[in-house]
Design an enzyme around this catalytic site. Structure first.
Site, PDB file in Angstrom:
ATOM      1  N   SER B   8      41.454   0.431  24.709  1.00  0.00           N
ATOM      2  CA  SER B   8      40.091   0.077  25.094  1.00  0.00           C
ATOM      3  C   SER B   8      39.726   0.846  26.363  1.00  0.00           C
ATOM      4  O   SER B   8      40.586   1.359  27.061  1.00  0.00           O
ATOM      5  CB  SER B   8      39.983  -1.434  25.305  1.00  0.00           C
ATOM      6  OG  SER B   8      40.999  -1.870  26.171  1.00  0.00           O
ATOM      7  N   CYS B   9      38.433   0.912  26.609  1.00  0.00           N
ATOM      8  CA  CYS B   9      37.955   1.680  27.761  1.00  0.00           C
ATOM      9  C   CYS B   9      38.421   1.046  29.063  1.00  0.00           C
ATOM     10  O   CYS B   9      38.539  -0.157  29.118  1.00  0.00           O
ATOM     11  CB  CYS B   9      36.430   1.750  27.736  1.00  0.00           C
ATOM     12  SG  CYS B   9      35.907   3.031  26.597  1.00  0.00           S
ATOM     13  N   PRO B  10      38.721   1.815  30.080  1.00  0.00           N
ATOM     14  CA  PRO B  10      38.431   3.255  30.182  1.00  0.00           C
ATOM     15  C   PRO B  10      39.596   4.165  29.772  1.00  0.00           C
ATOM     16  O   PRO B  10      39.531   5.366  30.018  1.00  0.00           O
ATOM     17  CB  PRO B  10      38.180   3.422  31.679  1.00  0.00           C
ATOM     18  CG  PRO B  10      39.150   2.473  32.309  1.00  0.00           C
ATOM     19  CD  PRO B  10      39.269   1.303  31.356  1.00  0.00           C
ATOM     20  N   ASN B  40      31.622   6.573  25.716  1.00  0.00           N
ATOM     21  CA  ASN B  40      32.151   6.905  27.050  1.00  0.00           C
ATOM     22  C   ASN B  40      32.792   8.286  27.092  1.00  0.00           C
ATOM     23  O   ASN B  40      32.604   9.038  28.054  1.00  0.00           O
ATOM     24  CB  ASN B  40      33.154   5.834  27.499  1.00  0.00           C
ATOM     25  CG  ASN B  40      32.468   4.536  27.859  1.00  0.00           C
ATOM     26  OD1 ASN B  40      31.263   4.505  28.078  1.00  0.00           O
ATOM     27  ND2 ASN B  40      33.220   3.461  27.891  1.00  0.00           N
TER      28      ASN B  40
END
Lengths: 370, 67
Positions: B8-10, B40
């Site tokens: 998952s981000c980041p 992103n």
């Protein structure tokens, strides 16, 4: 098999890229003001940590009588995100990325939040209400995020999640919906409910769930996150998320001024707040650091849980567990101030965060390359 | 190729950033499995002078970054 290829369009303007985030920030601020007008506690129109704490109380996980109520806002956020994710074909059952660690980190985040008395969202709502203690909290929050970022840059991550069945992704939103339906059909007597104190101050359930649905749907679409704002600004020089953060403050401030509720900035006499500066700072440091490691603030965890991410569902359950610990063992602060147990818990939480950060930053193999 | 599926981000952006900083490649393929990572990584790539083509596959997205 490839479904479609698209060349991304040329750069659009900053506002073109970020209007949805700004709109989400505005809506969150407006929801806080309106829900407060309709009965929610002072400077607590919309607070994820407080509302999950109230849910923990409603379920009988702690017995602090003033903070027990099954808050429909939480249900609304998860379901709003679920509906938006379904509409945009982004709903996917997935999970399996360090669930036990996430549960524990969620609990720590909640313990820190309840020493400060609010999640990052309530922190900015308190600032917009003129509460300078929340500015101290903000400094701690930023310090915590910066600590987390040091380790993210060193390679910290909680490991991969894997595809799961849609049922796995629907389990948490489904359980919340079931509990909510039990409530509105008059079976709410099952749950505990405060007769006095913050838990007794509540907007009507239909307004609360509607606000939650709107915020959840928009936050899913815009990826609104209170922790991501500072993180992206520092790491990637991207200021969309942090502008939404500012938008919440601005909206709440303007709302309070228009409603003649704003009486200037001060430390003393703020609603459901205390002025122990050091513990406001350190409590929010735990929240910032823990949330960076978890990949998002408490609101973002609810939104991700709505998208089918069961790791985030586990994180939310950890937060509810943390709320129970906080009230059962007198870790949580009150308007009178922080507690000795709370101080020990915050120091312990910082030590655990450091340990987890160190281990998962340096004990990793070269995962991720093929 | 950078396989950022499941992260998952980041993290996906950080993986790309690390590669770009270390070797500034002319082209780079990145595999991610959620729309948030697509957005992103795309934003990061564009801000660093790459054109991005996204191919949606069964459960994930292949991003081709070219300078």
């Amino acid at each position: 098999m490839a479904k479609k290829t698209k060349q991304t369009p040329e750069k659009t303007s900053w506002l073109g890229q970020n209007w949805l985030l700004l709109l989400t920030g505005f809506l969150v601020g407006a929801a806080a003001i309106v829900l407060n007008l309709l009965g929610n506690p002072g400077n607590m129109g919309f607070c994820i940590a407080c509302f999950e704490r109230d849910i923990a109380g409603a379920l009988g996980l702690h017995s602090a009588a003033p903070v027990q109520y099954f808050r429909p806002e939480i249900v609304g956020i998860v379901l709003g995100s679920l509906l938006m994710a379904l509409a945009r074909k982004e709903f996917r059952g997935k999970g399996g990325s360090a669930p036990a660690l996430r549960f524990g980190l969620g609990a720590l985040v909640m313990i820190g939040a309840l020493v400060f008395l609010g999640c990052p969202l309530r922190m900015v709502i308190r600032i917009g209400g003129g509460d300078l203690n929340a500015v101290v909290g903000l400094l701690g929050f930023i310090a915590g995020i910066l600590m987390g970022l040091v380790f993210l840059k060193k390679g910290f991550n909680l490991g991969r999640a894997y595809k799961q069945s849609p049922l796995e992704g629907l389990a948490f939103p489904g359980a919340l919906l079931l509990a909510f339906l039990l409530c509105v059909t008059g079976l709410c007597g099952l749950f505990r409910s405060s007769a006095a104190g913050p838990g007794s101050l509540r907007a009507p359930w239909y307004a609360a769930i509607l606000a939650g649905l709107l915020v959840g749907a928009l936050a899913q679409r815009s990826r609104f996150c209170m922790v991501g704002g500072v993180r992206d600004a520092v790491m990637f020089r991207e200021f969309g998320l942090i502008s939404a953060f500012g938008m919440v403050i601005l909206t709440v401030l303007l709302g309070n001024v228009i409603l003649k509720k704003f009486t200037g900035f001060s430390f003393a006499g703020q609603p459901v707040a205390h002025s122990d500066g050091l513990w406001n700072f350190l409590g929010m440091s735990v929240v910032g650091w823990g949330s960076v490691l978890l990949g998002g603030c408490p609101l973002r965890q609810l939104v991700l849980a709505g998208e089918g991410n069961s790791d985030s569902a586990v994180t939310v359950l950890g937060m509810i567990f943390g709320a129970a610990l906080s009230h059962n063992f007198k870790l949580a602060s009150s308007g009178d101030g922080s507690t000795p147990n709370g101080h020990i818990a915050v120091i312990g939480a910082l030590a655990i965060l450091l340990l987890v950060s160190l281990v998962l930053s340096f004990a990793k193999g070269k995962e991720g390359k093929k | 190729m950078i396989d950022a599926t499941g992260y998952s981000c980041p993290t996906p952006v950080l993986m790309v950033q690390k590669e770009v900083k270390a070797r500034s490649p002319k082209s780079l393929e990145v595999l991610v499995d959620n729309q948030c990572a697509v957005e992103n990584v795309t934003r990061f790539a564009r801000n660093n002078g790459y054109a991005v083509a996204v191919t949606e596959r069964e459960d994930d997205f292949l991003l081709k970054l070219e300078k």
